[in-house]
Design a protein around this motif. Structure first.
Motif, PDB file in Angstrom:
ATOM      1  N   TYR A 177       8.798  -4.995   3.591  1.00  0.00           N
ATOM      2  CA  TYR A 177      10.052  -5.424   4.036  1.00  0.00           C
ATOM      3  C   TYR A 177      10.219  -6.756   4.498  1.00  0.00           C
ATOM      4  O   TYR A 177      11.172  -7.534   4.023  1.00  0.00           O
ATOM      5  CB  TYR A 177      10.663  -4.430   5.125  1.00  0.00           C
ATOM      6  CG  TYR A 177      10.724  -3.126   4.771  1.00  0.00           C
ATOM      7  CD1 TYR A 177      11.049  -2.690   3.804  1.00  0.00           C
ATOM      8  CD2 TYR A 177      10.516  -2.159   6.008  1.00  0.00           C
ATOM      9  CE1 TYR A 177      11.322  -1.293   3.487  1.00  0.00           C
ATOM     10  CE2 TYR A 177      10.681  -0.703   5.670  1.00  0.00           C
ATOM     11  CZ  TYR A 177      11.158  -0.331   4.373  1.00  0.00           C
ATOM     12  OH  TYR A 177      11.331   1.143   4.110  1.00  0.00           O
ATOM     13  N   TYR A 205      10.390  -8.392   1.033  1.00  0.00           N
ATOM     14  CA  TYR A 205      11.458  -8.431   0.375  1.00  0.00           C
ATOM     15  C   TYR A 205      12.555  -9.308   1.171  1.00  0.00           C
ATOM     16  O   TYR A 205      13.444 -10.006   0.543  1.00  0.00           O
ATOM     17  CB  TYR A 205      12.294  -6.987   0.349  1.00  0.00           C
ATOM     18  CG  TYR A 205      11.354  -5.917  -0.293  1.00  0.00           C
ATOM     19  CD1 TYR A 205      10.942  -6.423  -1.600  1.00  0.00           C
ATOM     20  CD2 TYR A 205      11.053  -4.972  -0.156  1.00  0.00           C
ATOM     21  CE1 TYR A 205      10.166  -5.490  -2.446  1.00  0.00           C
ATOM     22  CE2 TYR A 205      10.404  -3.896  -0.870  1.00  0.00           C
ATOM     23  CZ  TYR A 205      10.066  -4.404  -1.983  1.00  0.00           C
ATOM     24  OH  TYR A 205       9.321  -3.271  -2.726  1.00  0.00           O
ATOM     25  N   PHE A 206      12.766  -9.408   2.426  1.00  0.00           N
ATOM     26  CA  PHE A 206      13.653 -10.423   3.168  1.00  0.00           C
ATOM     27  C   PHE A 206      13.162 -11.722   2.900  1.00  0.00           C
ATOM     28  O   PHE A 206      14.294 -12.606   2.649  1.00  0.00           O
ATOM     29  CB  PHE A 206      13.490 -10.029   4.582  1.00  0.00           C
ATOM     30  CG  PHE A 206      13.979 -10.971   5.415  1.00  0.00           C
ATOM     31  CD1 PHE A 206      15.534 -10.980   5.739  1.00  0.00           C
ATOM     32  CD2 PHE A 206      13.375 -12.031   6.195  1.00  0.00           C
ATOM     33  CE1 PHE A 206      16.105 -11.976   6.541  1.00  0.00           C
ATOM     34  CE2 PHE A 206      13.770 -12.992   7.060  1.00  0.00           C
ATOM     35  CZ  PHE A 206      15.371 -12.898   7.182  1.00  0.00           C
ATOM     36  N   ILE A 254      11.827 -12.979   0.083  1.00  0.00           N
ATOM     37  CA  ILE A 254      12.387 -13.358  -1.352  1.00  0.00           C
ATOM     38  C   ILE A 254      13.727 -13.611  -1.326  1.00  0.00           C
ATOM     39  O   ILE A 254      14.533 -14.485  -1.947  1.00  0.00           O
ATOM     40  CB  ILE A 254      11.751 -12.431  -2.149  1.00  0.00           C
ATOM     41  CG1 ILE A 254      10.157 -12.597  -2.503  1.00  0.00           C
ATOM     42  CG2 ILE A 254      12.354 -12.715  -3.547  1.00  0.00           C
ATOM     43  CD1 ILE A 254       9.465 -11.581  -2.971  1.00  0.00           C
ATOM     44  N   SER A 255      14.500 -12.499  -0.931  1.00  0.00           N
ATOM     45  CA  SER A 255      16.020 -12.467  -0.737  1.00  0.00           C
ATOM     46  C   SER A 255      16.483 -13.584  -0.056  1.00  0.00           C
ATOM     47  O   SER A 255      17.553 -14.254  -0.385  1.00  0.00           O
ATOM     48  CB  SER A 255      16.655 -10.966  -0.099  1.00  0.00           C
ATOM     49  OG  SER A 255      15.795  -9.815  -0.898  1.00  0.00           O
ATOM     50  N   PHE A 256      15.972 -14.188   1.066  1.00  0.00           N
ATOM     51  CA  PHE A 256      16.729 -15.070   1.670  1.00  0.00           C
ATOM     52  C   PHE A 256      16.544 -16.470   0.894  1.00  0.00           C
ATOM     53  O   PHE A 256      17.591 -17.220   0.975  1.00  0.00           O
ATOM     54  CB  PHE A 256      15.802 -15.264   2.998  1.00  0.00           C
ATOM     55  CG  PHE A 256      16.256 -16.471   4.046  1.00  0.00           C
ATOM     56  CD1 PHE A 256      17.223 -16.651   4.770  1.00  0.00           C
ATOM     57  CD2 PHE A 256      15.374 -17.737   3.847  1.00  0.00           C
ATOM     58  CE1 PHE A 256      17.615 -17.762   5.264  1.00  0.00           C
ATOM     59  CE2 PHE A 256      15.785 -18.894   4.329  1.00  0.00           C
ATOM     60  CZ  PHE A 256      16.800 -18.984   5.198  1.00  0.00           C
ATOM     61  N   ALA A 282      16.232 -16.691  -2.227  1.00  0.00           N
ATOM     62  CA  ALA A 282      17.317 -16.599  -3.449  1.00  0.00           C
ATOM     63  C   ALA A 282      18.707 -16.799  -2.975  1.00  0.00           C
ATOM     64  O   ALA A 282      19.449 -17.519  -3.761  1.00  0.00           O
ATOM     65  CB  ALA A 282      16.998 -15.171  -4.121  1.00  0.00           C
ATOM     66  N   LEU A 283      19.032 -16.179  -1.883  1.00  0.00           N
ATOM     67  CA  LEU A 283      20.372 -16.550  -1.496  1.00  0.00           C
ATOM     68  C   LEU A 283      20.728 -17.803  -0.992  1.00  0.00           C
ATOM     69  O   LEU A 283      21.775 -18.321  -1.185  1.00  0.00           O
ATOM     70  CB  LEU A 283      20.658 -15.371  -0.186  1.00  0.00           C
ATOM     71  CG  LEU A 283      20.799 -13.916  -0.725  1.00  0.00           C
ATOM     72  CD1 LEU A 283      21.133 -13.148   0.518  1.00  0.00           C
ATOM     73  CD2 LEU A 283      22.165 -13.953  -1.661  1.00  0.00           C
TER      74      LEU A 283
END
Length: 58
Positions: free
Chosen positions: A35, A38-39, A41-43, A45-46
């Motif tokens: 998790y 995922y957080f 990588i997502s952070f 990317a956003l």
């Protein structure tokens, strides 16, 4: 074990002692680390998307 050949005996010994990660997949990690990955990588990317949109708009 990977298919990489060591450069010399010193590197072979160092690799045997320390090792290095190969074929790491997020699906095989424990849930908290998965998790976090995922957080993370997502952070980024956003954040890159928001910065890009800010540059385009201004």
């Amino acid at each position: 074990m990977s298919n990489r050949k060591p450069i010399n005996d010193v590197m072979k010994h160092l690799n045997k002692l320390e090792g290095y990660p190969t074929n790491v997949e997020l699906k095989t990690l424990p849930k908290p680390l998965r998790y976090f990955g995922y957080f993370f990588i997502s952070f980024f990317a956003l954040a890159a998307l928001i910065i890009l949109m800010g540059v385009i708009i201004t």
